[in-house]
Design a protein around this motif. Sequence first.
Motif, short mmCIF file in Angstrom:
data_model
loop_
_atom_site.label_atom_id
_atom_site.label_comp_id
_atom_site.label_asym_id
_atom_site.label_seq_id
_atom_site.Cartn_x
_atom_site.Cartn_y
_atom_site.Cartn_z
N ILE A 7 71.74 69.47 8.69
CA ILE A 7 72.81 69.28 9.68
C ILE A 7 72.17 69.06 11.04
CG2 ILE A 7 74.90 70.21 10.74
CD1 ILE A 7 75.10 72.14 8.35
N THR A 8 72.43 67.94 11.68
CA THR A 8 71.95 67.72 13.04
C THR A 8 73.00 68.23 14.03
OG1 THR A 8 72.86 65.47 13.23
CG2 THR A 8 70.65 65.70 12.28
N GLY A 9 72.55 68.50 15.24
CA GLY A 9 73.47 69.04 16.24
C GLY A 9 74.05 70.36 15.80
N ALA A 10 73.21 71.22 15.23
CA ALA A 10 73.69 72.46 14.60
C ALA A 10 73.65 73.67 15.51
CB ALA A 10 72.88 72.73 13.33
N SER A 11 73.34 73.50 16.78
CA SER A 11 73.16 74.67 17.63
C SER A 11 74.47 75.27 18.13
CB SER A 11 72.28 74.31 18.84
OG SER A 11 72.90 73.28 19.60
N SER A 12 75.57 74.54 17.98
CA SER A 12 76.85 75.04 18.49
C SER A 12 77.99 74.28 17.84
CB SER A 12 76.92 74.87 20.02
OG SER A 12 76.89 73.49 20.36
N GLY A 13 79.22 74.69 18.16
CA GLY A 13 80.40 73.95 17.78
C GLY A 13 80.55 73.70 16.30
N LEU A 14 80.95 72.48 15.95
CA LEU A 14 81.22 72.14 14.56
C LEU A 14 79.97 72.24 13.70
CD1 LEU A 14 83.58 69.03 14.99
CD2 LEU A 14 84.13 71.47 15.08
N GLY A 15 78.82 71.87 14.25
CA GLY A 15 77.58 71.93 13.49
C GLY A 15 77.20 73.34 13.10
N ALA A 77 59.96 67.26 2.93
CA ALA A 77 58.76 67.73 2.22
C ALA A 77 58.84 69.23 1.94
CB ALA A 77 57.52 67.42 3.06
N GLU A 78 59.52 69.96 2.82
CA GLU A 78 59.65 71.40 2.66
C GLU A 78 60.88 71.78 1.83
OE1 GLU A 78 60.02 75.40 5.52
OE2 GLU A 78 59.98 73.40 6.40
N LEU A 79 61.94 71.02 2.02
CA LEU A 79 63.24 71.33 1.41
C LEU A 79 63.87 70.00 0.97
CD1 LEU A 79 65.00 74.02 1.19
CD2 LEU A 79 66.27 73.11 3.15
N PRO A 80 63.53 69.50 -0.21
CA PRO A 80 64.00 68.17 -0.63
C PRO A 80 65.52 68.03 -0.46
CG PRO A 80 62.39 69.00 -2.18
CD PRO A 80 62.69 70.13 -1.24
N LEU A 81 65.91 67.05 0.33
CA LEU A 81 67.29 66.99 0.81
C LEU A 81 68.22 66.32 -0.18
CD1 LEU A 81 66.51 66.07 4.52
CD2 LEU A 81 67.49 68.23 3.69
N ASP A 82 69.35 66.98 -0.41
CA ASP A 82 70.43 66.42 -1.22
C ASP A 82 71.52 65.80 -0.35
OD1 ASP A 82 69.48 67.51 -3.82
OD2 ASP A 82 69.90 69.43 -2.84
N ARG A 83 71.66 66.32 0.86
CA ARG A 83 72.75 65.88 1.74
C ARG A 83 72.28 65.92 3.19
NH1 ARG A 83 77.48 69.50 0.63
NH2 ARG A 83 78.02 67.96 -0.97
N VAL A 84 72.63 64.90 3.95
CA VAL A 84 72.36 64.87 5.39
C VAL A 84 73.68 64.68 6.12
CG1 VAL A 84 71.27 63.61 7.29
CG2 VAL A 84 70.01 63.99 5.16
N VAL A 85 73.98 65.58 7.05
CA VAL A 85 75.20 65.51 7.84
C VAL A 85 74.83 65.04 9.25
CG1 VAL A 85 77.22 66.75 8.69
CG2 VAL A 85 76.20 67.39 6.49
N VAL A 86 75.22 63.81 9.57
CA VAL A 86 74.95 63.22 10.88
C VAL A 86 76.05 63.71 11.82
CG1 VAL A 86 74.71 61.08 12.18
CG2 VAL A 86 73.80 61.24 9.85
N ASN A 87 75.73 64.77 12.55
CA ASN A 87 76.74 65.46 13.36
C ASN A 87 76.43 65.45 14.85
OD1 ASN A 87 78.92 67.61 13.81
ND2 ASN A 87 77.09 68.68 14.50
#
Length: 247
Positions: A7-15, A77-87
């Motif tokens: 999740i990008t923009g995860a420091s506050s709000g909806l993220g 590389a550390e956590l193979p991603l299944d989902r990316v949330v462009v937030n």
Amino acid sequence: MRRNILITGASSGLGAEMARQFAAKGHDLALTARRTDRLEALQAELAQSYPQVKVVIHSLDVNDHERVFEVFRAIDAELPLDRVVVNAGLGKGAPLGTGRFDANRETALTNFVGALAQAEAALELFRARNAGHLVLIASISALRGFPKTVTTYAATKAGLASLGEGLRLELLGKPIRVSTIYPGYIRSELNERVKHTPFIVDTEPGVRAMVAAIEAEKAKAYVPARPWWPLAQVMRVAPLPLLKRMI
């Protein structure tokens, strides 16, 4: 199914609230934002509440496009991603022609060009393994042009929605899924100073509707569904005088 979610923009709000709700479902998380102090606080909160969930954090300004690719690859590389949330996004803006091109430009670069970089970086990973779920957080304002301070913001979200539609068309029938989420008015730091917002809901129930749509991997979702699904149908075709009264 347990997933690894960025999740990008995860420091506050909806993220940040999405991070809490996905963690409650048992998903492992990678969280990015510019404000690492807030990310660290959120990581500590999640570790205490959900010790079984892995949470990694990375500092990221989505306007640093080379860094977007570097961080996405490092996380994968550390956590193979299944989902990316462009937030990640901005709510700055001013009526065009009033001397605040700087604010409108910053919103356009962050909300569209930054989102494009994130989508490119995510799909680079997903195409390599022929699997993945890309989630684009648009806005109900993407449906029509909005006036005054929201004009540029709405235009960037409309561009993001079009990007999602194009990707769904390209990837139709393939294992890579693309969702576009159109939140209505949900309380967050982006709108905390806006008064008299119609149909606004609190962060937790609003994000709960977003998370449910994402988990279902819906192609498009207007959230919360009530009132935004029926309102979206009207907004698409309303003549401008009616649209102006609605928004």
